[in-house]
Design a protein around this motif. Structure first.
Motif, short mmCIF file in Angstrom:
data_model
loop_
_atom_site.label_atom_id
_atom_site.label_comp_id
_atom_site.label_asym_id
_atom_site.label_seq_id
_atom_site.Cartn_x
_atom_site.Cartn_y
_atom_site.Cartn_z
N UNK A 181 0.73 -1.27 0.05
CA UNK A 181 -0.03 0.16 0.18
C UNK A 181 0.79 1.20 -0.10
N UNK A 182 0.61 2.24 -0.91
CA UNK A 182 1.42 3.45 -1.08
C UNK A 182 0.70 4.53 -0.66
N UNK A 183 1.19 5.36 0.22
CA UNK A 183 0.53 6.76 0.69
C UNK A 183 0.66 7.69 -0.34
N UNK A 184 -0.46 8.20 -0.82
CA UNK A 184 -0.80 8.96 -1.84
C UNK A 184 -0.13 10.29 -1.56
N UNK A 185 -0.21 10.87 -0.39
CA UNK A 185 0.15 12.10 -0.11
C UNK A 185 1.87 12.15 -0.31
N UNK A 186 2.58 11.04 0.01
CA UNK A 186 3.95 10.81 -0.23
C UNK A 186 4.40 11.17 -1.84
N UNK A 187 3.66 10.65 -2.66
CA UNK A 187 4.05 10.53 -4.13
C UNK A 187 3.47 12.01 -4.55
N UNK A 188 2.55 12.60 -4.00
CA UNK A 188 2.02 14.15 -4.37
C UNK A 188 3.04 15.08 -4.21
N UNK A 189 3.85 14.86 -2.83
CA UNK A 189 5.06 15.72 -2.55
C UNK A 189 6.25 15.57 -3.53
N UNK A 190 6.14 14.51 -4.17
CA UNK A 190 7.34 14.14 -5.22
C UNK A 190 7.17 15.10 -6.45
N UNK A 191 5.99 15.71 -6.67
CA UNK A 191 5.60 16.15 -7.82
C UNK A 191 5.87 15.55 -9.13
N UNK A 192 5.47 14.45 -9.54
CA UNK A 192 6.10 13.91 -10.70
C UNK A 192 5.08 14.47 -11.90
N UNK A 193 5.71 14.31 -13.01
CA UNK A 193 4.86 14.70 -14.31
C UNK A 193 4.38 13.60 -15.01
N UNK A 194 4.73 12.18 -14.42
CA UNK A 194 4.17 10.92 -15.13
C UNK A 194 4.37 9.97 -13.96
N UNK A 195 3.22 9.03 -13.67
CA UNK A 195 3.44 7.93 -12.85
C UNK A 195 2.92 6.62 -13.53
N UNK A 196 3.85 5.64 -13.30
CA UNK A 196 3.70 4.72 -14.08
C UNK A 196 3.48 3.27 -12.75
N UNK A 197 2.46 2.72 -12.71
CA UNK A 197 2.45 1.78 -11.71
C UNK A 197 1.84 0.29 -11.96
N UNK A 198 1.83 -0.67 -11.33
CA UNK A 198 1.32 -1.98 -11.59
C UNK A 198 -0.14 -1.82 -11.04
N UNK A 199 -0.97 -2.96 -11.62
CA UNK A 199 -2.36 -2.88 -11.35
C UNK A 199 -2.64 -3.13 -9.87
N UNK A 200 -1.48 -3.90 -9.19
CA UNK A 200 -1.86 -3.95 -7.82
C UNK A 200 -2.17 -2.66 -6.80
N UNK A 201 -1.93 -1.47 -7.58
CA UNK A 201 -1.85 -0.11 -6.88
C UNK A 201 -3.21 0.73 -7.43
N UNK A 202 -4.25 0.00 -7.49
CA UNK A 202 -5.81 0.27 -8.12
C UNK A 202 -6.02 1.44 -6.96
N UNK A 203 -6.04 1.46 -5.71
CA UNK A 203 -6.44 2.36 -4.75
C UNK A 203 -5.73 3.79 -5.14
N UNK A 204 -4.28 3.53 -5.42
CA UNK A 204 -3.30 4.74 -5.62
C UNK A 204 -3.97 5.37 -6.95
N UNK A 205 -4.22 4.55 -8.00
CA UNK A 205 -4.82 5.21 -9.24
C UNK A 205 -6.01 6.04 -8.93
N UNK A 206 -6.90 5.50 -8.32
CA UNK A 206 -8.27 5.92 -7.93
C UNK A 206 -8.05 7.54 -7.40
#
Length: 316
Positions: A113-138
């Motif tokens: 499980x990935x904390x979405x707030x931590x990803x937002x802080x990194x400010x990416x211009x593209x995110x590539x994820x595997x299907x196990x991270x559906x909640x993060x995609x949502x």
């Protein structure tokens, strides 16, 4: 005097007309230039990429790519000349076959499980994820361009989708073509030596043994599709199965490719020092080939290194 005045007026009007005409052309040119630039921005700034959960408008040339997956798709990025900004790493360590290639890349902890707030802080211009991270995609797809790749049986499909996400689809295809040529050459030379001798890949885990099957996994594809080696009898048709020590006896191949990640520990020792293991044909003939490239051959860099290592082990 009247004639001179009239001529002067005409001359003055002519000059004014020329000036306005030039300004008008200049202004029109600027307007046209702006339209061209806007059109260029509209068509070049983003691309539409279809993925597992729909479509994503992604940057044409992303500069800050974050990749989240339990398989090493970062190798696909590197193979097409793209260095990711951040990827996941076991205990802060990158896959051994990518240590040099990922130098300077931010290491993110492996997690289910990935904390979405931590990803937002990194400010990416593209995110590539595997299907196990559906909640993060949502949570993030509306604000961060996100491409979801299904971890499937065909590593090529995964590789090409990752390459497409960063605008390097043609380069990704060329990588596959080069690997296929190399695998064909190596496979032919191995089969000249081994003939129809049988092969099996295993990974000894902490509590059981993974026996890789014939299809639907990048390791199986490397051995039986690319190199065209002969699979051991009774191998699972699918990606594989986890078995006990006693279960090894039903396969009994003439060659074992050991892709164990941790080549030590109580269970590992109990397997390799036990009677079942010692009675296998591959063990008795000295044909247990231990690979250091052990992450599943899921990316082209790992796959190329795996091919070379198998070549050295079997043709030494």
């Amino acid at each position: 005097m009247k004639r001179f005045f009239t001529f002067s007026n005409l001359l003055f009007l002519l000059v004014i007309l020329i000036i306005f005409s030039a300004c008008g052309k200049k202004e029109q040119s600027a307007v046209n230039g702006e339209v061209v630039n806007k059109d260029k921005e509209t068509t070049g700034e983003t691309r539409t990429v279809e993925h597992l959960y729909g479509e994503a408008e992604v940057p044409a040339d992303p500069k800050k790519v974050i990749l989240l997956s339990h398989v090493s798709w970062e190798g696909s990025l590197v193979s097409v000349g793209v260095k990711p900004y951040a990827v996941m790493a076991y205990d802060n360590e990158f896959p051994p076959h990518l240590t040099q290639e990922l130098e300077g890349v931010k290491a993110l902890p492996y997690a289910d499980e990935i904390n979405s707030e931590e990803i937002v802080k990194l400010d990416p211009d593209l995110l590539i994820i595997s299907d196990r991270y559906k909640p993060l995609y949502d949570q993030l797809a509306e604000t961060i361009p996100t491409v979801v790749v299904e971890v499937g049986g065909d590593w090529k499909e995964d590789h090409l989708k990752v390459a497409e996400a960063v605008g390097k689809l043609e380069e990704g295809k060329k990588v596959i073509e080069d690997l296929e040529k190399e695998a064909t050459d190596i496979g032919e030379r191995i089969r000249e030596v081994t003939g129809d001798q049988t092969f099996m890949a295993v990974a000894i885990n902490k509590k059981d043994i993974r026996v890789f099957g014939r299809t639907n996994h990048a390791t199986n594809s490397l051995l039986f599709d690319d190199l065209k080696l002969t699979p051991a009898e009774n191998l699972p048709e699918d990606f594989g199965e986890n078995i006990s020590i006693e279960g090894l006896a039903k396969y009994n191949p003439e060659h074992i490719l050991d892709v164990t990640y941790f080549n030590s520990g109580e269970f590992y020792d109990s397997v390799t020092e036990g009677e079942v293991w010692k009675n296998l044909k591959a063990v008795q003939k000295g044909n247990v080939h231990t690979l250091s490239t052990t992450w599943g051959f899921w990316d082209p860099i790992e796959r190329k290194k795996g091919l070379k290592e198998i070549e050295e082990l079997l043709l030494k």
